[in-house]
Motif scaffolding. Structure first.
Motif, mmCIF file in Angstrom:
data_model
loop_
_atom_site.group_PDB
_atom_site.id
_atom_site.type_symbol
_atom_site.label_atom_id
_atom_site.label_comp_id
_atom_site.label_asym_id
_atom_site.label_seq_id
_atom_site.Cartn_x
_atom_site.Cartn_y
_atom_site.Cartn_z
ATOM 1 N N GLN A 31 2.303 -13.957 3.489
ATOM 2 C CA GLN A 31 3.291 -13.309 4.346
ATOM 3 C C GLN A 31 3.697 -11.951 3.791
ATOM 4 N N LEU A 32 3.694 -11.829 2.463
ATOM 5 C CA LEU A 32 4.000 -10.537 1.860
ATOM 6 C C LEU A 32 2.935 -9.507 2.237
ATOM 7 N N ARG A 33 1.682 -9.876 2.140
ATOM 8 C CA ARG A 33 0.602 -8.945 2.496
ATOM 9 C C ARG A 33 0.692 -8.559 3.976
ATOM 10 N N ARG A 34 0.971 -9.547 4.825
ATOM 11 C CA ARG A 34 1.062 -9.256 6.259
ATOM 12 C C ARG A 34 2.252 -8.336 6.545
ATOM 13 N N GLY A 35 3.389 -8.657 5.953
ATOM 14 C CA GLY A 35 4.572 -7.829 6.176
ATOM 15 C C GLY A 35 4.404 -6.432 5.626
ATOM 16 N N LEU A 36 3.734 -6.313 4.479
ATOM 17 C CA LEU A 36 3.508 -5.004 3.872
ATOM 18 C C LEU A 36 2.605 -4.143 4.753
ATOM 19 N N ALA A 37 1.595 -4.762 5.354
ATOM 20 C CA ALA A 37 0.700 -4.028 6.249
ATOM 21 C C ALA A 37 1.462 -3.506 7.455
ATOM 22 N N GLU A 38 2.371 -4.314 7.986
ATOM 23 C CA GLU A 38 3.164 -3.877 9.141
ATOM 24 C C GLU A 38 4.106 -2.741 8.760
ATOM 25 N N VAL A 39 4.677 -2.827 7.560
ATOM 26 C CA VAL A 39 5.587 -1.774 7.107
ATOM 27 C C VAL A 39 4.847 -0.451 6.964
ATOM 28 N N ILE A 40 3.681 -0.494 6.344
ATOM 29 C CA ILE A 40 2.917 0.734 6.112
ATOM 30 C C ILE A 40 2.403 1.313 7.421
ATOM 31 N N ALA A 41 2.103 0.429 8.386
ATOM 32 C CA ALA A 41 1.608 0.899 9.684
ATOM 33 C C ALA A 41 2.700 1.560 10.515
ATOM 34 N N GLY A 42 3.958 1.462 10.071
ATOM 35 C CA GLY A 42 5.056 2.109 10.785
ATOM 36 C C GLY A 42 5.649 1.273 11.888
ATOM 37 N N CYS A 43 5.496 -0.061 11.796
ATOM 38 C CA CYS A 43 6.028 -0.940 12.828
ATOM 39 C C CYS A 43 7.545 -1.084 12.742
ATOM 40 N N ASP A 44 8.129 -0.699 11.625
ATOM 41 C CA ASP A 44 9.574 -0.821 11.431
ATOM 42 C C ASP A 44 10.149 0.570 11.178
ATOM 43 N N LEU B 103 9.055 8.519 2.973
ATOM 44 C CA LEU B 103 9.016 8.459 1.510
ATOM 45 C C LEU B 103 8.868 7.014 1.031
ATOM 46 N N VAL B 104 9.639 6.104 1.640
ATOM 47 C CA VAL B 104 9.560 4.692 1.256
ATOM 48 C C VAL B 104 8.201 4.114 1.639
ATOM 49 N N ARG B 105 7.692 4.506 2.802
ATOM 50 C CA ARG B 105 6.365 4.013 3.211
ATOM 51 C C ARG B 105 5.299 4.477 2.214
ATOM 52 N N SER B 106 5.425 5.693 1.746
ATOM 53 C CA SER B 106 4.466 6.202 0.761
ATOM 54 C C SER B 106 4.529 5.377 -0.517
ATOM 55 N N LEU B 107 5.741 5.018 -0.928
ATOM 56 C CA LEU B 107 5.890 4.167 -2.106
ATOM 57 C C LEU B 107 5.267 2.800 -1.874
ATOM 58 N N MET B 108 5.425 2.253 -0.672
ATOM 59 C CA MET B 108 4.827 0.963 -0.338
ATOM 60 C C MET B 108 3.301 1.028 -0.405
ATOM 61 N N ARG B 109 2.737 2.168 0.023
ATOM 62 C CA ARG B 109 1.280 2.323 -0.054
ATOM 63 C C ARG B 109 0.812 2.312 -1.514
ATOM 64 N N ASP B 110 1.568 3.012 -2.361
ATOM 65 C CA ASP B 110 1.203 3.025 -3.781
ATOM 66 C C ASP B 110 1.266 1.623 -4.381
ATOM 67 N N LEU B 111 2.305 0.888 -4.038
ATOM 68 C CA LEU B 111 2.456 -0.462 -4.585
ATOM 69 C C LEU B 111 1.386 -1.405 -4.036
ATOM 70 N N ARG B 112 0.982 -1.199 -2.783
ATOM 71 C CA ARG B 112 -0.094 -2.030 -2.230
ATOM 72 C C ARG B 112 -1.403 -1.763 -2.964
ATOM 73 N N GLU B 113 -1.662 -0.505 -3.277
ATOM 74 C CA GLU B 113 -2.863 -0.183 -4.043
ATOM 75 C C GLU B 113 -2.815 -0.804 -5.434
ATOM 76 N N GLU B 114 -1.624 -0.799 -6.036
ATOM 77 C CA GLU B 114 -1.471 -1.423 -7.351
ATOM 78 C C GLU B 114 -1.714 -2.931 -7.263
ATOM 79 N N LEU B 115 -1.211 -3.558 -6.203
ATOM 80 C CA LEU B 115 -1.426 -4.987 -5.998
ATOM 81 C C LEU B 115 -2.908 -5.288 -5.798
ATOM 82 N N ALA B 116 -3.598 -4.428 -5.031
ATOM 83 C CA ALA B 116 -5.032 -4.629 -4.806
ATOM 84 C C ALA B 116 -5.812 -4.487 -6.110
ATOM 85 N N GLU B 117 -5.409 -3.538 -6.966
ATOM 86 C CA GLU B 117 -6.064 -3.373 -8.257
ATOM 87 C C GLU B 117 -5.858 -4.605 -9.139
#
Length: 208
Positions: free
Chosen positions: A21-34, A40-54
């Motif tokens: 659910q975290l991955r799904r919610g994060l994808a929606e946040v980055i896509a601009g659904c909210d 700025l916060v979305r950009s930070l979320m993208r960085d953290l998603r990349e860190e999680l993927a690594e």
């Protein structure tokens, strides 16, 4: 995961602890659904998603290494037959134990893992308390979680060891039973390593 959930919660977006659910919610946040989040916060979320993927890639790489070590190690193959001890626990135990002659017997090995009861004696009367929790916390946690899983899988089976585990569950609280089995498994591990012996479930029940 906690950092992601905490940052999103500060902006009114609550996501359950479940990783899916975290991955799904994060994808929606980055896509601009909210629209509650700034760019700025979305950009930070993208960085953290990349860190999680690594981290996911690194964990997968280490899992492959552990599987390879387990597959190519004869002691790991022998110890892996013990119910409640998988390849992660086996490789961690062998890596940590080193010279097994440091322990006089299986009880000393279990004590080193912090799986024996604390004892206070006075006036010839011995009193036992909870486990000491000394030694390597990571190894102890692996042993207890593995024992808990073995107790759960024993239900409905009719082999001698499963029947013994079923009786253990009936006599003791689930957590106490898991620690007791982890203690016993630690002693079996030491015995097998010190004698280069194969695992024999029936003999382990007789020695209970």
């Amino acid at each position: 995961m906690n950092q992601l959930r905490g940052l999103l919660a500060e902006h009114g977006i609550v996501i359950p602890r479940d990783i899916t659910q975290l991955r799904r919610g994060l994808a929606e946040v980055i896509a601009g659904c909210d629209d509650r989040l700034s760019e700025l916060v979305r950009s930070l979320m993208r960085d953290l998603r990349e860190e999680l993927a690594e981290l996911d890639r690194r964990i997968a790489s280490y899992d492959r290494r552990i599987r390879e070590i387990f597959r190519n190690s004869e002691p790991c193959q022998r110890l892996g037959k013990i119910e409640g001890i998988g390849r992660i626990t086996v490789t961690a135990l062998i890596a940590a134990v080193g010279d097994r002659t440091c322990f006089k017997n299986g009880r000393q090995f279990a004590a080193w893992l912090g799986l024996v009861p604390k004892q206070r004696s006075s006036g010839g009367r011995a009193r036992l308390f909870g486990i000491s929790k000394r030694g390597d916390r990571y190894l102890r946690t692996l042993m207890i979680h593995g024992a808990r899983a073995a107790l759960g899988r024993a239900g409905g089976k009719q082999d001698p060891r499963s029947l013994w585990l079923g009786k253990l569950r009936q006599r003791r609280h689930p957590n106490v039973a898991a620690v007791a089995l982890a203690n016993k498994n630690a002693r079996i591990v030491w015995s097998m390593l010190s004698g280069n012996a194969a695992y024999q479930p029936d003999l382990s029940v007789k020695a209970a």
